[in-house]
Design an enzyme around this catalytic site. Structure first.
Site, mmCIF file in Angstrom:
data_model
loop_
_atom_site.group_PDB
_atom_site.id
_atom_site.type_symbol
_atom_site.label_atom_id
_atom_site.label_comp_id
_atom_site.label_asym_id
_atom_site.label_seq_id
_atom_site.Cartn_x
_atom_site.Cartn_y
_atom_site.Cartn_z
ATOM 1 N N TYR A 1 0.889 -1.147 0.000
ATOM 2 C CA TYR A 1 0.000 0.000 0.000
ATOM 3 C C TYR A 1 0.933 1.204 0.000
ATOM 4 C CZ TYR A 1 -3.390 -3.298 2.103
ATOM 5 O OH TYR A 1 -4.195 -4.372 2.383
ATOM 6 N N CYS B 1 1.337 2.994 3.403
ATOM 7 C CA CYS B 1 1.671 2.186 4.582
ATOM 8 C C CYS B 1 3.076 2.535 5.069
ATOM 9 C CB CYS B 1 1.590 0.709 4.213
ATOM 10 S SG CYS B 1 2.407 -0.408 5.373
ATOM 11 N N PHE C 1 5.163 0.831 6.899
ATOM 12 C CA PHE C 1 6.087 -0.297 6.794
ATOM 13 C C PHE C 1 6.550 -0.498 5.350
ATOM 14 C CE2 PHE C 1 3.411 -1.158 10.525
ATOM 15 C CZ PHE C 1 4.411 -1.246 11.496
ATOM 16 N N CYS C 2 5.653 -0.280 4.397
ATOM 17 C CA CYS C 2 6.039 -0.329 2.981
ATOM 18 C C CYS C 2 6.992 0.816 2.650
ATOM 19 C CB CYS C 2 4.801 -0.250 2.090
ATOM 20 S SG CYS C 2 3.623 -1.593 2.342
#
Length: 381
Positions: A111, A114, A116-117
């Protein structure tokens, strides 16, 4: 924040992504150098009295000159071949290093908004590793229906090795860039998966050793030349995951206006259908505004959650200190990339502007921005 958003929207219809980010990526080129060697020589002759003696002297001198020139020519050719061979070996070694680091076929399922991405993208961009992106629809998630692991990010390596969890992805690839004797599939076994039940009764997947690099003693000493560097990096990487990430949702959904602006950005940048986008923007914004209040209570945040964000960011800057450009010194380390990746998801929102105006993070953040855009980590491979 992504997980809490997904759970909340599942209760009213479907799961959605949370947080907001700005993806900035660029492309670069390798610089290659060439070198050449040149040599020269001179021959001298002498003569004596008399025609015959002079003729003999001329012929002898000519012979000596020819012999000397032959030796010089042979030596010059030998020197040229030696230098050429040495340069070729150096070039091949450089090419091999580039191939080892850059020949991996990487596909990131993500995403865009996001945190973490965003961490993974910051790492890949900084080290100049080319990768393709598959944007996942946060409602249907058809793009990752083939995976038993139903979260993002997921990084596929060469089409057959699946890496899950942002910190595992980063540690695995960093290990590979240093220790090229092992494949990514070998390295991933050093991060075993563990399932447990959290305090809310939900089964969660965790990974052992995810902040460690799997290196030899000599390699570790090379990466972390000063005492305490490794522990410091691991400490702040975990801090980014366990604390900093949890400050994002309460801040970007702090008010109804901010919640609506955040979801407007999420819908524009994410992969939503028309009806999904409408549902996400209005229902999602309302749901996350309510949930952000619960998150504030769960993490014992102050009434004005901006103060917690400001304190966290200033604590980070204080830990770097005035003598270092980055936590890693003159170059960013994995903690720098993690913190930058998390903070970047707020860019373009009111929370980000307030953070830049009311903390000391701006100079460091701009340095990190340049470092990732320019792929400055290539020089460390």
């Amino acid at each position: 924040m992504a997980a809490s958003c997904g759970r909340s929207l599942g209760k009213v219809g479907r799961s959605f992504v949370d947080s907001a980010a700005v993806l900035r990526s660029g492309s670069g080129s390798f610089l290659r150098g060439t070198a050449a060697a040149r040599s020269s020589g001179r021959c001298y002759g002498s003569g004596g009295p008399g025609v015959r003696a002079a003729a003999l002297s001329v012929r002898a001198a000519a012979g000596r000159r020819a012999l000397s020139c032959a030796f010089l020519l042979g030596g010059g050719l030998g020197l040229y071949q030696a230098v050429r061979g040495s340069l070729k070996q150096q070039h091949l070694a450089q090419e091999q290093n580039q191939v080892s680091a850059g020949s991996l076929k990487l596909i990131l399922y993500q995403y865009k908004t996001c945190p973490f991405c965003s961490k993974v993208r910051a790492f890949l961009d900084y080290y100049g590793l080319p990768y393709d992106i598959v944007e996942v629809n946060p409602v249907m998630r058809q793009e990752i229906k083939w995976s038993l692991y139903r979260k993002v990010p997921i990084l596929m390596v060469d089409g057959d090795v699946q890496l899950n969890d942002s910190s595992v992805i980063i540690s695995s690839l960093k290990t590979f860039l240093i220790n090229k004797e092992k494949s990514v599939s070998d390295i991933i076994h050093c991060y075993p998966e563990m399932k447990s039940v959290n305090d809310r009764g939900k089964e969660v997947t965790e990974y052992t050793n995810k902040y460690w690099l799997m290196l030899s003693e000599a390699q570790t000493a090379s990466v972390y030349p000063e005492k305490g560097m490794q522990k410091e990096e691991m400490k702040w990487r975990q801090w980014a995951d366990d604390w900093l990430v949890h400050l994002i949702s309460p801040n970007v959904y702090r008010t109804t206006g901010e919640a609506l602006a955040s979801f407007d950005y999420i819908v524009r940048e994410g992969k939503f259908g028309t009806l999904e986008g409408f549902f996400a923007k209005y229902v999602g914004a309302a749901a996350m505004f309510v949930i952000s209040k619960r998150l504030k209570s769960r993490h014992n945040l102050q009434d004005d959650v901006r103060e917690d964000l400001y304190k966290a960011v200033n604590d980070w800057v204080a830990a770097i200190g005035k003598k270092r450009k980055f936590m890693g010194g003159d170059q960013p380390n994995l903690a720098d990339l993690a913190v930058f990746g998390v903070l970047r998801v707020m860019e373009g929102l009111q929370a980000f502007d307030d953070m830049m105006a009311n903390t000391k993070v701006k100079s460091w953040y701009r340095r990190m921005e340049r470092a990732t855009l320019n792929h400055e980590g290539r020089s460390q491979q």
